[in-house]
Design an enzyme around this catalytic site. Sequence first.
Site, PDB file in Angstrom:
ATOM      1  N   CYS A 100       0.830  -1.218   0.000  1.00 36.16           N
ATOM      2  CA  CYS A 100       0.000   0.000   0.000  1.00 36.16           C
ATOM      3  C   CYS A 100       0.859   1.260   0.000  1.00 36.16           C
ATOM      4  CB  CYS A 100      -0.874   0.060   1.242  1.00 36.16           C
ATOM      5  SG  CYS A 100      -1.870  -1.379   1.572  1.00 36.16           S
TER       6      CYS A 100
HETATM    7  N1  LIG Z   1      -3.799  -0.664  -0.710  1.00 33.03           N
HETATM    8  C1  LIG Z   1      -4.200  -0.529   0.542  1.00 33.03           C
HETATM    9  O1  LIG Z   1      -4.764  -1.453   1.107  1.00 33.03           O
HETATM   10  N2  LIG Z   1      -4.064   0.664   1.124  1.00 33.03           N
HETATM   11  C2  LIG Z   1      -4.336   0.920   2.487  1.00 33.03           C
HETATM   12  C3  LIG Z   1      -5.136   2.145   2.660  1.00 33.03           C
HETATM   13  C4  LIG Z   1      -5.454   2.451   4.104  1.00 33.03           C
HETATM   14  C5  LIG Z   1      -6.279   3.704   4.282  1.00 33.03           C
HETATM   15  N3  LIG Z   1      -6.392   4.054   5.655  1.00 33.03           N
HETATM   16  C6  LIG Z   1      -7.645   3.554   3.666  1.00 33.03           C
HETATM   17  O2  LIG Z   1      -8.559   3.134   4.382  1.00 33.03           O
HETATM   18  O3  LIG Z   1      -7.838   3.880   2.508  1.00 33.03           O
END
Ligand SMILES: NC(=O)NCCC[C@H](N)C(=O)O
Length: 412
Positions: A402
């Site tokens: 991510c």
């Molecule tokens: N690719 C991913 O799984 N990204 C994580 C994103 C975390 C962020 N707090 C969200 O909820 O969008």
Amino acid sequence: MTAPIHVGSEIGKLKTVMLKRPGEEIENFTPEMMPRLLFDDIPFLPQAQKEHDAFADILRDNGTEVLYLEKLSAEAIDAGNVKDAFLEEMLTESGYAAGTTHDALKEYLMSMSTPEMVDKIMSGIRKNEIDFVPSDLVSAAEDKDYPFFMDPMPNLYFTRDPAASIGDGLTINHMTFEARRRESLFMETIIKYHPRFANKGLHVWRGRDHKTRIEGGDELVLSDHVLAIGVSQRTSADAIQDVARSLFDPANDSGYDTIIAIRIPHNHAMMHLDTVFTMINRDQFTVHPGILGEGGKIDTWTLHPANNEDGFSIEHDQNLEEVLKKALNLDELDLIPTGDGDPIVAGREQWNDGSNTLAIAPGVVVTYNRNYVSNELLRKHGLKVIDTLSSELSRGRGGPRCMSMPLVREDL
Ligand SMILES: NC(=O)NCCC[C@H](N)C(=O)O
């Protein structure tokens, strides 16, 4: 010369990646704001920065060029001479298309250097930092006690999601929640105006002006002609069809002829496909057992170009292993369960992004050190695991995949 974006797999040696170093935005909010900002806790900034710098060092030490979103954004705005236009768009998308608050915010932000302005927009603007009291009805009747004119964007360090590199192009994403929608404006600006990317023949397979939702955590580049895309809390089937139409259009010459749509549970812990499933070697994947039903079943739909009204055919299946073997032309496949199949460990380590591995070469992955059971299991399966510090970074609910947007990977 290699194109500035060239990603034909999840596992080819990572040559260039884009990160965002966590800044003030990850602590500039209160617990009440957490659900809306998609955080479950508030990280301790100095430690989060140390951990992030260590992550970037691992990538550099392994031969990856690390670029930063915040720097590229400021450079792009200056190179394109679009500070005014960028700001107008950002203010409009923040709820201030015109009016006295728009004017006050614009004056405040325009007085800064471009890097300071970008940083300030990312960090959020509190009401008490500008000498201005709004007199409009919305401010007086609805927003009086709300502390921000512009919300911080704490999720920016998850550079994977606002855009996704696919082949010699990318999707620039219309994201699901308001808290993240403005994020992809930075990437759009970079692609349009940064000298490294502008006028280099990059394909925007799908732009941010679409209304259907897609996020990069759901977009997995399994090979130079196969994608897997999650049907998830963040990505709608509609958007996947759009991507298929674009990639399968012969005029676009994308090279992609297969999209495997995989339906996963729609909740925050498993918000994207890459929180439960990642590719880590030519024939090895991590998978969170919690997404598989009885007998390991999960719904998948494989799309191929077709001469029909939609432009693609659809084949439904429930055996992920067989679907992957067929699409990737493999005889055997190693699906490695997060937490070694122990339901308590699997739940805990998936929550802390144990399935969210970043492959930096075939069979070489970066993972969070806190997921020691899954990491040990990966080692037993022959992978080289480089674990990175994760106490604070994991509080944002995303892991190494991510936190990284690959721009260039070596072909396999
Ligand atoms: N690719 C991913 O799984 N990204 C994580 C994103 C975390 C962020 N707090 C969200 O909820 O969008």
